[in-house]
Scaffold this motif. Structure first.
Motif, PDB file in Angstrom:
ATOM      1  N   ASP A  18      74.641  90.402  15.986  1.00 33.21           N
ATOM      2  CA  ASP A  18      75.605  89.510  16.638  1.00 33.21           C
ATOM      3  C   ASP A  18      77.039  89.953  16.368  1.00 33.21           C
ATOM      4  N   THR A  19      77.347  90.275  15.116  1.00 33.10           N
ATOM      5  CA  THR A  19      78.695  90.732  14.776  1.00 33.10           C
ATOM      6  C   THR A  19      78.993  92.078  15.414  1.00 33.10           C
ATOM      7  N   ILE A  20      78.000  92.961  15.450  1.00 29.15           N
ATOM      8  CA  ILE A  20      78.193  94.259  16.097  1.00 29.15           C
ATOM      9  C   ILE A  20      78.504  94.061  17.580  1.00 29.15           C
ATOM     10  N   ARG A  21      77.784  93.147  18.217  1.00 26.46           N
ATOM     11  CA  ARG A  21      77.953  92.933  19.663  1.00 26.46           C
ATOM     12  C   ARG A  21      79.281  92.252  19.975  1.00 26.46           C
ATOM     13  N   ALA A  23      82.053  91.815  17.913  1.00 28.56           N
ATOM     14  CA  ALA A  23      83.282  92.261  17.242  1.00 28.56           C
ATOM     15  C   ALA A  23      83.373  93.781  17.115  1.00 28.56           C
ATOM     16  N   THR A  24      82.338  94.416  16.554  1.00 29.23           N
ATOM     17  CA  THR A  24      82.413  95.860  16.319  1.00 29.23           C
ATOM     18  C   THR A  24      82.634  96.625  17.615  1.00 29.23           C
ATOM     19  N   LEU A  25      81.818  96.354  18.623  1.00 28.57           N
ATOM     20  CA  LEU A  25      81.949  97.067  19.894  1.00 28.57           C
ATOM     21  C   LEU A  25      83.248  96.711  20.599  1.00 28.57           C
ATOM     22  N   VAL A  26      83.721  95.487  20.401  1.00 23.58           N
ATOM     23  CA  VAL A  26      84.992  95.080  21.004  1.00 23.58           C
ATOM     24  C   VAL A  26      86.160  95.820  20.339  1.00 23.58           C
ATOM     25  N   ASN A  27      86.055  96.089  19.048  1.00 22.43           N
ATOM     26  CA  ASN A  27      87.108  96.824  18.344  1.00 22.43           C
ATOM     27  C   ASN A  27      87.264  98.243  18.881  1.00 22.43           C
ATOM     28  N   TYR A  28      86.219  98.783  19.485  1.00 27.58           N
ATOM     29  CA  TYR A  28      86.319 100.130  20.069  1.00 27.58           C
ATOM     30  C   TYR A  28      87.397 100.189  21.151  1.00 27.58           C
ATOM     31  N   ARG A  29      87.685  99.055  21.774  1.00 29.04           N
ATOM     32  CA  ARG A  29      88.662  99.054  22.868  1.00 29.04           C
ATOM     33  C   ARG A  29      90.039  99.507  22.396  1.00 29.04           C
ATOM     34  N   ASN A  30      90.351  99.255  21.136  1.00 28.51           N
ATOM     35  CA  ASN A  30      91.641  99.695  20.602  1.00 28.51           C
ATOM     36  C   ASN A  30      91.776 101.209  20.627  1.00 28.51           C
ATOM     37  N   PHE A  31      90.657 101.901  20.702  1.00 26.10           N
ATOM     38  CA  PHE A  31      90.668 103.367  20.666  1.00 26.10           C
ATOM     39  C   PHE A  31      90.283 103.963  22.021  1.00 26.10           C
ATOM     40  N   GLY A  32      90.337 103.139  23.069  1.00 30.84           N
ATOM     41  CA  GLY A  32      90.095 103.642  24.408  1.00 30.84           C
ATOM     42  C   GLY A  32      88.649 103.686  24.833  1.00 30.84           C
ATOM     43  N   ILE A  33      87.743 103.116  24.043  1.00 26.76           N
ATOM     44  CA  ILE A  33      86.315 103.099  24.398  1.00 26.76           C
ATOM     45  C   ILE A  33      86.001 101.703  24.912  1.00 26.76           C
ATOM     46  N   GLU A  34      85.955 101.530  26.222  1.00 28.78           N
ATOM     47  CA  GLU A  34      85.806 100.196  26.798  1.00 28.78           C
ATOM     48  C   GLU A  34      84.598 100.056  27.709  1.00 28.78           C
ATOM     49  N   GLY A 129      70.699  81.817  10.716  1.00 30.20           N
ATOM     50  CA  GLY A 129      71.996  82.250  10.206  1.00 30.20           C
ATOM     51  C   GLY A 129      73.075  81.983  11.226  1.00 30.20           C
ATOM     52  N   ILE A 130      74.294  82.373  10.885  1.00 25.96           N
ATOM     53  CA  ILE A 130      75.427  82.111  11.768  1.00 25.96           C
ATOM     54  C   ILE A 130      76.409  83.270  11.696  1.00 25.96           C
ATOM     55  N   SER A 131      76.983  83.599  12.839  1.00 28.45           N
ATOM     56  CA  SER A 131      77.986  84.661  12.940  1.00 28.45           C
ATOM     57  C   SER A 131      79.233  84.076  13.588  1.00 28.45           C
ATOM     58  N   LEU A 132      80.401  84.274  12.950  1.00 27.90           N
ATOM     59  CA  LEU A 132      81.656  83.689  13.422  1.00 27.90           C
ATOM     60  C   LEU A 132      82.697  84.773  13.676  1.00 27.90           C
ATOM     61  N   VAL A 133      83.504  84.587  14.714  1.00 35.14           N
ATOM     62  CA  VAL A 133      84.576  85.532  15.045  1.00 35.14           C
ATOM     63  C   VAL A 133      85.838  84.742  15.375  1.00 35.14           C
ATOM     64  N   MET A 142      88.564  88.733  13.400  1.00 34.47           N
ATOM     65  CA  MET A 142      88.138  88.522  12.017  1.00 34.47           C
ATOM     66  C   MET A 142      86.730  87.942  12.040  1.00 34.47           C
ATOM     67  N   THR A 143      85.828  88.511  11.281  1.00 38.65           N
ATOM     68  CA  THR A 143      84.432  88.095  11.351  1.00 38.65           C
ATOM     69  C   THR A 143      83.906  87.596  10.009  1.00 38.65           C
ATOM     70  N   ALA A 144      82.875  86.777  10.106  1.00 41.90           N
ATOM     71  CA  ALA A 144      82.135  86.333   8.930  1.00 41.90           C
ATOM     72  C   ALA A 144      80.741  85.963   9.385  1.00 41.90           C
ATOM     73  N   GLU A 145      79.775  86.179   8.538  1.00 41.97           N
ATOM     74  CA  GLU A 145      78.398  85.829   8.886  1.00 41.97           C
ATOM     75  C   GLU A 145      77.612  85.557   7.614  1.00 41.97           C
ATOM     76  N   LEU A 146      76.545  84.811   7.778  1.00 43.76           N
ATOM     77  CA  LEU A 146      75.684  84.484   6.649  1.00 43.76           C
ATOM     78  C   LEU A 146      74.283  84.232   7.163  1.00 43.76           C
ATOM     79  N   CYS A 147      73.321  84.821   6.480  1.00 45.52           N
ATOM     80  CA  CYS A 147      71.911  84.677   6.834  1.00 45.52           C
ATOM     81  C   CYS A 147      71.208  83.913   5.715  1.00 45.52           C
ATOM     82  N   ALA A 148      70.323  83.010   6.062  1.00 45.45           N
ATOM     83  CA  ALA A 148      69.676  82.154   5.069  1.00 45.45           C
ATOM     84  C   ALA A 148      68.661  82.922   4.237  1.00 45.45           C
TER      85      ALA A 148
END
Length: 249
Positions: A18-21, A23-34, A129-133, A142-148
């Motif tokens: 969830d965090t990869i989908r 936040a991580t992939l969205v951060n690629y946009r800063n480097f021209g990968i969109e 669990g929960i994933s927050l952005v 900014m991300t945070a996540e926690l799995c039970a």
């Protein structure tokens, strides 16, 4: 590249899908990968048995762009995903209510989706669990996540994840502690121009990672602390890396 990956999709050791989908992939946009980068979750897999499945799609990236990203902005909204597999659907709602109880003290614009998987799509083990952005006015994530773990209550997971997110926000910077390494790596892989960004306090992982980058790429970062915001300005010259791979028929 199109890859199907199977196994555990969320735990407290690595970033969840969830965090990869979100936040991580969205951060690629800063480097021209969109365009064309995508991660689809077809099955969720909680530890220990897993059984999850995701499909990752990425086009050929010839080169990344340099960045000048030092304005962290102000947090304007918080989004999240509360997921549950092979447990009561109400579990996801309980996590949402607990997380909102903490986050509403900080900002009103909050929306946390519930994602409940059943049957064949729910993997082999029960889990939740929960994933927050949190997104800023300048596009910082900014991300945070926690799995039970076994015996954890949904309310505790939601509340603790919210507190982790607020801690990440308080650290400041343009990349959270989970994505410091990603920003630094893509800065190094950029063209032979100066790239600059702002991050919060360096984690022990990032400190070792900077040593590894210096040894592998022979590139050192200029590190300038900013006492006003308790953040760090990171600057480096890119290595000029180019992907020379071509399609074959």
């Amino acid at each position: 590249m199109v890859a199907t990956l199977r196994g555990v999709t969320m735990n407290n050791t690595d970033l969840s899908v969830d965090t990869i989908r979100t936040a991580t992939l969205v951060n690629y946009r800063n480097f021209g990968i969109e365009e064309g980068v995508e991660l689809r979750i077809t099955k969720r897999g909680a530890p220990p048995k897993g059984g999850g499945e995701v499909r990752f799609i990425c086009p050929v990236v010839r080169a990344v762009k340099p960045i000048q990203f030092i304005d962290a902005g102000k947090i304007r909204r918080i989004r999240g995903i509360s997921y549950a597999t092979r447990v009561s659907p109400q579990t996801a709602n309980r996590m949402v209510e607990a997380a909102r109880g903490e986050l509403n003290k900080f900002i009103p614009d909050i929306y946390i989706y519930t994602d409940v998987y059943k049957g064949a799509e729910s993997g082999f083990s029960p889990g939740f669990g929960i994933s927050l952005v949190a997104e800023s006015t300048t596009g910082v994530l900014m991300t945070a996540e926690l799995c039970a773990n076994p015996g954890d209550a949904p309310e505790d997971i939601g509340r603790d994840a919210a507190k982790i997110l607020l801690t990440e926000i308080s650290r400041g910077g343009c990349f959270d502690s989970s994505h410091q390494w990603l920003a630094l790596l893509l800065m190094v892989l950029g063209p032979e121009h100066a790239s600059k960004t702002r991050i919060g306090k360096l984690t022990p992982f990032t400190i070792q990672y900077l040593r590894d980058i210096r040894e592998f790429f022979n590139i050192a970062f200029k590190i300038k602390p900013d006492p006003e915001s308790n953040t760090v300005i990171m600057t480096c010259m890119g290595s000029g890396y180019i992907n020379v791979g071509k399609k074959t028929t």
